[in-house]
Design a protein around this motif. Structure first.
Motif, PDB file in Angstrom:
ATOM      1  N   GLY A 418       0.802  -1.215   0.000  1.00 59.32           N
ATOM      2  CA  GLY A 418       0.000   0.000   0.000  1.00 59.32           C
ATOM      3  C   GLY A 418       0.838   1.269   0.000  1.00 59.32           C
ATOM      4  N   HIS A 419       0.319   2.271  -0.684  1.00 63.41           N
ATOM      5  CA  HIS A 419       0.992   3.573  -0.722  1.00 63.41           C
ATOM      6  C   HIS A 419       0.030   4.613  -1.277  1.00 63.41           C
ATOM      7  CE1 HIS A 419       1.469   2.076  -4.837  1.00 63.41           C
ATOM      8  NE2 HIS A 419       1.683   3.330  -5.221  1.00 63.41           N
ATOM      9  N   HIS A 420       0.481   5.841  -1.241  1.00 60.11           N
ATOM     10  CA  HIS A 420      -0.210   6.942  -1.909  1.00 60.11           C
ATOM     11  C   HIS A 420       0.607   7.340  -3.125  1.00 60.11           C
ATOM     12  CE1 HIS A 420      -3.281   8.090   1.120  1.00 60.11           C
ATOM     13  NE2 HIS A 420      -2.413   7.616   1.987  1.00 60.11           N
ATOM     14  N   SER A 421      -0.039   7.450  -4.274  1.00 61.42           N
ATOM     15  CA  SER A 421       0.649   7.995  -5.443  1.00 61.42           C
ATOM     16  C   SER A 421       0.931   9.476  -5.213  1.00 61.42           C
ATOM     17  CB  SER A 421      -0.210   7.801  -6.687  1.00 61.42           C
ATOM     18  OG  SER A 421      -1.438   8.512  -6.564  1.00 61.42           O
ATOM     19  N   GLN A 422       1.859  10.017  -5.985  1.00 63.18           N
ATOM     20  CA  GLN A 422       2.207  11.432  -5.850  1.00 63.18           C
ATOM     21  C   GLN A 422       1.011  12.279  -6.281  1.00 63.18           C
ATOM     22  OE1 GLN A 422       5.089  12.165  -4.417  1.00 63.18           O
ATOM     23  NE2 GLN A 422       5.648   9.990  -4.398  1.00 63.18           N
ATOM     24  N   HIS A 423       0.614  13.216  -5.421  1.00 64.17           N
ATOM     25  CA  HIS A 423      -0.597  13.981  -5.705  1.00 64.17           C
ATOM     26  C   HIS A 423      -0.567  15.298  -4.945  1.00 64.17           C
ATOM     27  CE1 HIS A 423      -1.422  12.018  -1.867  1.00 64.17           C
ATOM     28  NE2 HIS A 423      -2.432  12.846  -1.679  1.00 64.17           N
ATOM     29  N   ILE A 424      -1.547  16.127  -5.226  1.00 62.66           N
ATOM     30  CA  ILE A 424      -1.774  17.378  -4.502  1.00 62.66           C
ATOM     31  C   ILE A 424      -3.259  17.435  -4.149  1.00 62.66           C
ATOM     32  CG2 ILE A 424       0.187  18.718  -5.347  1.00 62.66           C
ATOM     33  CD1 ILE A 424      -3.117  19.262  -7.006  1.00 62.66           C
ATOM     34  N   HIS A 425      -3.650  18.441  -3.367  1.00 57.35           N
ATOM     35  CA  HIS A 425      -5.054  18.609  -2.976  1.00 57.35           C
ATOM     36  C   HIS A 425      -5.520  19.971  -3.507  1.00 57.35           C
ATOM     37  CE1 HIS A 425      -4.951  15.562   0.578  1.00 57.35           C
ATOM     38  NE2 HIS A 425      -4.017  15.273  -0.318  1.00 57.35           N
ATOM     39  N   PRO A 426      -5.999  20.015  -4.741  1.00 57.30           N
ATOM     40  CA  PRO A 426      -6.278  21.313  -5.372  1.00 57.30           C
ATOM     41  C   PRO A 426      -7.388  22.109  -4.719  1.00 57.30           C
ATOM     42  CG  PRO A 426      -7.067  19.506  -6.736  1.00 57.30           C
ATOM     43  CD  PRO A 426      -6.253  18.897  -5.652  1.00 57.30           C
ATOM     44  N   GLN A 427      -8.251  21.459  -3.940  1.00 61.61           N
ATOM     45  CA  GLN A 427      -9.335  22.187  -3.280  1.00 61.61           C
ATOM     46  C   GLN A 427      -8.965  22.616  -1.863  1.00 61.61           C
ATOM     47  OE1 GLN A 427     -11.915  23.005  -5.156  1.00 61.61           O
ATOM     48  NE2 GLN A 427     -10.997  21.810  -6.808  1.00 61.61           N
ATOM     49  N   GLY A 428      -7.762  22.306  -1.412  1.00 62.91           N
ATOM     50  CA  GLY A 428      -7.373  22.612  -0.042  1.00 62.91           C
ATOM     51  C   GLY A 428      -6.468  23.824   0.063  1.00 62.91           C
ATOM     52  N   TRP A 429      -6.154  24.184   1.289  1.00 63.21           N
ATOM     53  CA  TRP A 429      -5.173  25.225   1.621  1.00 63.21           C
ATOM     54  C   TRP A 429      -4.041  24.583   2.421  1.00 63.21           C
ATOM     55  CZ3 TRP A 429      -5.808  28.807   6.395  1.00 63.21           C
ATOM     56  CH2 TRP A 429      -4.768  29.735   6.454  1.00 63.21           C
ATOM     57  N   ILE A 430      -4.400  23.920   3.511  1.00 58.64           N
ATOM     58  CA  ILE A 430      -3.450  23.178   4.327  1.00 58.64           C
ATOM     59  C   ILE A 430      -3.909  21.723   4.361  1.00 58.64           C
ATOM     60  CG2 ILE A 430      -2.358  22.958   6.592  1.00 58.64           C
ATOM     61  CD1 ILE A 430      -1.729  25.593   5.140  1.00 58.64           C
ATOM     62  N   SER A 431      -2.978  20.807   4.141  1.00 61.16           N
ATOM     63  CA  SER A 431      -3.278  19.380   4.182  1.00 61.16           C
ATOM     64  C   SER A 431      -2.484  18.707   5.290  1.00 61.16           C
ATOM     65  CB  SER A 431      -3.000  18.741   2.817  1.00 61.16           C
ATOM     66  OG  SER A 431      -3.882  19.269   1.837  1.00 61.16           O
ATOM     67  N   SER A 432      -2.655  17.380   5.429  1.00 60.32           N
ATOM     68  CA  SER A 432      -2.184  16.764   6.661  1.00 60.32           C
ATOM     69  C   SER A 432      -2.013  15.260   6.535  1.00 60.32           C
ATOM     70  CB  SER A 432      -3.208  17.027   7.765  1.00 60.32           C
ATOM     71  OG  SER A 432      -4.441  16.425   7.393  1.00 60.32           O
ATOM     72  N   ALA A 433      -1.334  14.705   7.534  1.00 60.39           N
ATOM     73  CA  ALA A 433      -1.304  13.268   7.785  1.00 60.39           C
ATOM     74  C   ALA A 433      -1.102  13.081   9.282  1.00 60.39           C
ATOM     75  CB  ALA A 433      -0.178  12.592   7.009  1.00 60.39           C
ATOM     76  N   PHE A 434      -2.013  12.365   9.921  1.00 64.51           N
ATOM     77  CA  PHE A 434      -1.885  12.035  11.344  1.00 64.51           C
ATOM     78  C   PHE A 434      -1.773  10.519  11.454  1.00 64.51           C
ATOM     79  CE2 PHE A 434      -3.927  10.868  15.445  1.00 64.51           C
ATOM     80  CZ  PHE A 434      -2.905  11.336  16.265  1.00 64.51           C
ATOM     81  N   TYR A 435      -0.709  10.066  12.106  1.00 59.78           N
ATOM     82  CA  TYR A 435      -0.393   8.643  12.140  1.00 59.78           C
ATOM     83  C   TYR A 435      -0.934   7.997  13.411  1.00 59.78           C
ATOM     84  CZ  TYR A 435       2.652   9.890   8.311  1.00 59.78           C
ATOM     85  OH  TYR A 435       3.125  10.354   7.111  1.00 59.78           O
ATOM     86  N   ILE A 436      -1.703   6.927  13.202  1.00 62.54           N
ATOM     87  CA  ILE A 436      -2.285   6.183  14.309  1.00 62.54           C
ATOM     88  C   ILE A 436      -1.559   4.859  14.507  1.00 62.54           C
ATOM     89  CG2 ILE A 436      -4.397   5.039  15.121  1.00 62.54           C
ATOM     90  CD1 ILE A 436      -5.412   7.550  12.977  1.00 62.54           C
ATOM     91  N   ALA A 437      -1.257   4.164  13.416  1.00 54.41           N
ATOM     92  CA  ALA A 437      -0.493   2.919  13.477  1.00 54.41           C
ATOM     93  C   ALA A 437       0.418   2.850  12.261  1.00 54.41           C
ATOM     94  CB  ALA A 437      -1.434   1.711  13.497  1.00 54.41           C
ATOM     95  N   VAL A 438       1.654   2.437  12.484  1.00 54.50           N
ATOM     96  CA  VAL A 438       2.605   2.247  11.389  1.00 54.50           C
ATOM     97  C   VAL A 438       3.336   0.926  11.617  1.00 54.50           C
ATOM     98  CG1 VAL A 438       2.922   4.729  11.027  1.00 54.50           C
ATOM     99  CG2 VAL A 438       4.454   3.511  12.569  1.00 54.50           C
ATOM    100  N   PRO A 439       3.711   0.239  10.548  1.00 54.58           N
ATOM    101  CA  PRO A 439       4.426  -1.027  10.725  1.00 54.58           C
ATOM    102  C   PRO A 439       5.856  -0.795  11.190  1.00 54.58           C
ATOM    103  CG  PRO A 439       4.229  -0.498   8.396  1.00 54.58           C
ATOM    104  CD  PRO A 439       3.447   0.540   9.135  1.00 54.58           C
ATOM    105  N   ASP A 440       6.375  -1.716  11.968  1.00 57.69           N
ATOM    106  CA  ASP A 440       7.777  -1.652  12.356  1.00 57.69           C
ATOM    107  C   ASP A 440       8.655  -1.723  11.110  1.00 57.69           C
ATOM    108  OD1 ASP A 440       7.082  -1.540  15.025  1.00 57.69           O
ATOM    109  OD2 ASP A 440       7.207  -3.722  15.289  1.00 57.69           O
ATOM    110  N   SER A 441       9.848  -1.187  11.213  1.00 53.30           N
ATOM    111  CA  SER A 441      10.727  -1.108  10.047  1.00 53.30           C
ATOM    112  C   SER A 441      11.076  -2.479   9.486  1.00 53.30           C
ATOM    113  CB  SER A 441      12.011  -0.357  10.416  1.00 53.30           C
ATOM    114  OG  SER A 441      12.671  -1.001  11.501  1.00 53.30           O
ATOM    115  N   ASP A 442      11.180  -3.499  10.371  1.00 53.79           N
ATOM    116  CA  ASP A 442      11.512  -4.832   9.867  1.00 53.79           C
ATOM    117  C   ASP A 442      10.339  -5.470   9.132  1.00 53.79           C
ATOM    118  OD1 ASP A 442      10.030  -5.022  12.185  1.00 53.79           O
ATOM    119  OD2 ASP A 442      11.005  -6.859  12.872  1.00 53.79           O
ATOM    120  N   VAL A 443       9.123  -4.903   9.306  1.00 54.80           N
ATOM    121  CA  VAL A 443       7.938  -5.382   8.602  1.00 54.80           C
ATOM    122  C   VAL A 443       7.672  -4.543   7.353  1.00 54.80           C
ATOM    123  CG1 VAL A 443       5.437  -5.707   8.759  1.00 54.80           C
ATOM    124  CG2 VAL A 443       6.893  -6.290  10.713  1.00 54.80           C
TER     125      VAL A 443
END
Length: 508
Positions: A418-443
């Motif tokens: 899973g990933h996000h393709s390279q993109h922008i948010h043309p209808q926004g002003w400020i965008s974000s990412a808040f992380y709740i869970a992330v896989p360990d680096s070895d995973v």
């Protein structure tokens, strides 16, 4: 506060009002509240309506407007209560009934039966049909939603929004032939140009350019040389690498007169080594409402050309902010995972091998999400206070000092690959990412797997530019950045990457 509120307040000062005066005061309060809401002054709008209601409790329009104000502020539970009161006072008006249903859906509550009740009052109202389909999807009845919407569209073969909604639902269900109803509609309505255009635009949105090219060829047999096909042909030819044909068609089009066309032409200019032409193309749109569609391409052009203005525009050291919140991630993750059991990869979005929740996440009534929303508002306020002086020429800094509202909020869950393709948010002003869970680096895989990248162009533009910044995701971490900045993520090999994202826009 203006003369309208002064007039309204003056008439409330007496201990009693006659019917005529009360009606005038109520209408004045409604007008004031609508204006205040549009200016982001929700507290003033609510206060004016609440005071008017004390003197005119049987006025359905006051309650309806109060529900609309609460819904605009994503206070869904309060909106439902206000709409319910309006519906009791105006039982034959479908608008309060629709308000109850839609606000309940946004709150995360069961809403199918509520949409059914509203449709009794207005059986053919399109927004009730679409809302009911969304409610069915939210309650886990995707197949039923698709089947019933398909029957309604078959009975109303000129309803373009119905075709579009049906295609989005099938795409979210992973149907390869998500455009099947569009195909059937064309068989029945071959002379309906709007349906052909919608079909091609839907395929473009899905990035199925070869299929779009085939449909364009069929449409030419039907209509010959016609104005609506030329922009679509230019876009598809460029994306498929037919540069000569794209050049010919773009040259015949008024590319500066339509921002969507200008954006597509900017992509074409970059992929064909004509970055120097983008500033002239973009300049009429800069400072306008739709400027967010052109700034990202101008940023890439300046980088390709070695123009130092891209440092002024993107100002990576200050405009990208990484902070920590203090949320109960266990409870929040549990709530969000339940939503992802009924969410899908949406059409035309950046999610790859993952799911995205539907509807405005921050309008939901669950306390875990309300708490996050409150924390996010404070974090955005703090972020904006660090951006220095306002700059009328800068797409981000020109709005400093203005109030803001959420223009969208959602959760993303990515799994293996899973990933996000390279993109922008043309209808926004400020965008974000808040992380709740992330896989360990070895995973997740070796670095930079799972990292958030800024400034890397979409690969289809074939530009030799590296990211200008990377962020290693950490639970409880909030990243804020301009919506015009290119961003995406590096795929993870395995594990779970659970986030919340949102856009805010300035008011006024």
């Amino acid at each position: 506060q203006g003369p309208a509120l002064f007039f309204f307040t003056r008439h409330l000062q007496g201990s009693a009002m006659n019917v005529s005066t009360r009606r005038i005061a109520s209408e004045t309060a409604i007008d004031f509240a609508i204006t205040a809401r549009e200016r982001g002054r929700i507290d003033q709008a609510v206060d004016a309506l609440r005071r008017a209601i004390k003197h005119d409790r049987q006025n359905a329009r006051l309650w309806q407007t109060l529900g609309t104000v609460y819904r605009a502020d994503e206070e869904s539970a309060l909106a439902v209560a206000a709409f319910e009161q309006a519906a009791r006072l105006a039982p034959l008006d479908f608008k309060p009934a629709y308000g109850v249903a839609q606000a309940s859906l946004e709150a995360g509550w069961p809403a199918v039966a509520l949409f059914d009740a509203a449709r009794v009052l207005a059986p053919s109202e399109p927004m009730l049909v679409q809302g009911r389909a969304a409610a069915q999807m939210a309650e886990g009845h995707a197949a039923e939603a698709v089947e019933q919407l398909e029957a309604i569209v078959d009975a109303n073969p000129l309803w373009l929004d119905g075709y579009a909604t049906h295609a989005r639902l099938l795409w979210r269900n992973g149907e390869p032939e998500f455009d099947r109803l569009l195909k059937r509609g064309i068989e029945r309505q071959r002379a309906y140009a709007g349906l052909w255009q919608l079909w091609i635009e839907t395929l473009i949105q899905a990035e199925l350019y070869a299929r779009a090219e085939t449909v364009i060829a069929r449409a030419r047999l039907q209509f010959g040389e016609t104005a609506f096909l030329a922009p679509l042909e230019a876009i598809v030819a460029s994306e498929l690498g037919d540069i000569q044909r794209a050049n010919e068609v773009f040259a015949s089009l008024p590319v500066k007169s339509n921002v969507m066309l200008a954006e597509r032409f900017a992509r074409h200019l970059l992929r064909t080594g004509r970055a120097a032409e983008i500033e002239e193309l973009a300049s009429p749109w800069l400072g306008q409402a739709d400027e967010g569609r052109l700034w990202p391409y101008l940023a890439l052009a300046w980088r390709v050309l070695g123009d130092p203005r891209w440092h002024w525009l993107e100002d990576v050291g200050r405009l990208i902010s990484v902070t920590q919140l203090n949320m109960d991630l266990v409870a929040l993750a549990e709530k969000l995972r339940a939503l992802h059991r009924r969410s899908w990869d949406p059409l035309g979005q950046s999610v790859r091998s993952g799911t995205q929740t539907d509807g405005p996440l921050f309008a939901r009534a669950e306390p875990e999400i309300r708490t996050l929303r409150t924390a996010v508002i404070g974090a955005v306020d703090e972020y904006l206070s660090t951006l220095g002086e306002a700059d009328v020429d800068h797409p981000t800094r020109r709005h400093l000092g203005k109030p803001f509202r959420f223009a969208g909020s959602w959760s993303i869950r990515l799994i293996g690959g899973g990933h996000h393709s390279q993109h922008i948010h043309p209808q926004g002003w400020i965008s974000s990412a808040f992380y709740i869970a992330v896989p360990d680096s070895d995973v997740a895989g070796p670095a930079p797997a799972g990292q958030l990248e800024f400034g890397r162009p979409p690969p289809e533009l074939a530009l030799d530019l590296e990211p200008v910044a990377r962020v290693v995701p950490v639970p409880n971490q909030l990243v804020l950045f301009p919506s015009t900045m290119w961003h995406g993520t590096v795929p993870i090999a395995a594990g779970e990457r659970l986030t919340v994202a949102f856009d805010v826009v300035p008011i006024g």
